[in-house]
Design an enzyme around this catalytic site. Sequence first.
Site, mmCIF file in Angstrom:
data_model
loop_
_atom_site.group_PDB
_atom_site.id
_atom_site.type_symbol
_atom_site.label_atom_id
_atom_site.label_comp_id
_atom_site.label_asym_id
_atom_site.label_seq_id
_atom_site.Cartn_x
_atom_site.Cartn_y
_atom_site.Cartn_z
ATOM 1 N N ASN A 1 -10.838 145.519 27.256
ATOM 2 C CA ASN A 1 -11.592 144.293 26.977
ATOM 3 C C ASN A 1 -11.306 143.305 28.103
ATOM 4 O OD1 ASN A 1 -12.725 141.969 25.952
ATOM 5 N ND2 ASN A 1 -11.199 141.683 24.326
ATOM 6 N N LYS B 1 -12.543 140.439 28.577
ATOM 7 C CA LYS B 1 -12.651 139.037 28.137
ATOM 8 C C LYS B 1 -13.469 138.214 29.152
ATOM 9 C CE LYS B 1 -8.282 139.518 25.749
ATOM 10 N NZ LYS B 1 -7.248 138.866 24.982
ATOM 11 N N HIS C 1 -13.318 140.118 16.995
ATOM 12 C CA HIS C 1 -12.086 139.868 17.768
ATOM 13 C C HIS C 1 -11.471 138.555 17.299
ATOM 14 C CE1 HIS C 1 -9.336 139.165 21.085
ATOM 15 N NE2 HIS C 1 -9.500 140.435 21.425
ATOM 16 N N GLU D 1 -10.076 136.226 18.822
ATOM 17 C CA GLU D 1 -10.431 135.039 19.608
ATOM 18 C C GLU D 1 -11.759 134.463 19.136
ATOM 19 O OE1 GLU D 1 -9.954 136.791 23.502
ATOM 20 O OE2 GLU D 1 -7.799 136.899 23.161
ATOM 21 N N GLU E 1 -5.282 144.512 15.448
ATOM 22 C CA GLU E 1 -4.742 143.635 16.480
ATOM 23 C C GLU E 1 -4.043 142.455 15.818
ATOM 24 O OE1 GLU E 1 -6.858 144.171 20.452
ATOM 25 O OE2 GLU E 1 -7.954 142.636 19.373
ATOM 26 N N GLY F 1 -2.113 139.034 23.943
ATOM 27 C CA GLY F 1 -1.916 138.215 25.135
ATOM 28 C C GLY F 1 -0.581 137.499 25.189
ATOM 29 N N SER G 1 -0.949 143.316 23.564
ATOM 30 C CA SER G 1 0.027 143.472 24.645
ATOM 31 C C SER G 1 0.381 144.928 24.935
ATOM 32 C CB SER G 1 1.293 142.647 24.336
ATOM 33 O OG SER G 1 0.960 141.268 24.227
HETATM 34 C C1 PEP Z 1 -7.350 142.097 23.278
HETATM 35 O O1 PEP Z 1 -8.007 141.400 24.036
HETATM 36 O O2 PEP Z 1 -7.917 142.603 22.318
HETATM 37 C C2 PEP Z 1 -5.937 142.307 23.556
HETATM 38 C C3 PEP Z 1 -5.279 143.127 22.777
HETATM 39 O O3 PEP Z 1 -5.373 141.631 24.617
HETATM 40 P P1 PEP Z 1 -3.945 141.926 25.301
HETATM 41 O O4 PEP Z 1 -3.884 143.414 25.558
HETATM 42 O O5 PEP Z 1 -3.954 141.133 26.553
HETATM 43 O O6 PEP Z 1 -2.899 141.510 24.332
#
Ligand code: PEP
Length: 250
Positions: A7, A9, A93, A95, A163, A169, A208
């Site tokens: 992803n 982003k 997601h 976010e 997640e 992040g 992460s």
């Molecule tokens: C994500 O954007 O879904 C994500 C898991 O980001 P990161 O791997 O940076 O934690």
Amino acid sequence: MGLIVGNWKMNTTVTSAIMLANAVKVQIEGQFGPEVVVCPPYVSLYSVSETLRGSRISVGAQNMHSETNNGAFTGEISAEMLAQICQYVIVGHSERRTYFSETDLFINLKLLAALSAGITPILCVGEKREDRDSGRAHDIVSSQLDANLNGMDLDSKIVVAYEPVWAIGTGQSASPEIAQDMMFHIREILADLLGNQSEAIPLLYGGSVNEDNIGVYVSQADIDGALVGGASLNAGAFCRLIANASRTER
Ligand code: PEP
């Protein structure tokens, strides 16, 4: 076989997205491993899908609107528009749930619209830090799944990504035990909701993930792959992550 989704982003320009996609394509060409999907920003979807044409990498969008009729929704993108260039779309997601106040109902409508346009939704669910600390993580994820999958045909092709919001992040990835425990819970809920068909649904861990820790996740009994943010923005690191995922697949 497994599935690794990158992803991107709100990163990359059209030019750098094409370069990143091409670098990943070249580096994994001819290698055996998990299915790979990259999710660039909207403006690069077409160029990236052309760059990846004929490769083993699929393309996903990071979002879509639920409305199925074309019309007066300035700035929005429908599933029908995405269907020409994407095989996948991320919905729910954290976010988007947090920064854009997306509700479970809206996410459910997006998921249904994606399915009717022939796109595979990657549904993201996960609890916040305070939910985990207060022992409500399982309940939160159950209620997200209940609401987000409402009305879906039992044999629809979907992907579910767990997640935990506190792991995205932050560099604080969930322990493999926490991730596996929640995946087992998700498998049980999906079996309740969808019956036997649920066994075919790939479950991804996200939060992460990087080239060093991917192995411990994909070796868990109920984890089929990963949704990767930051570590998907560097072609070398992402390709090593993909290679490590295939080496340690259970
Ligand atoms: C994500 O954007 O879904 C994500 C898991 O980001 P990161 O791997 O940076 O934690």
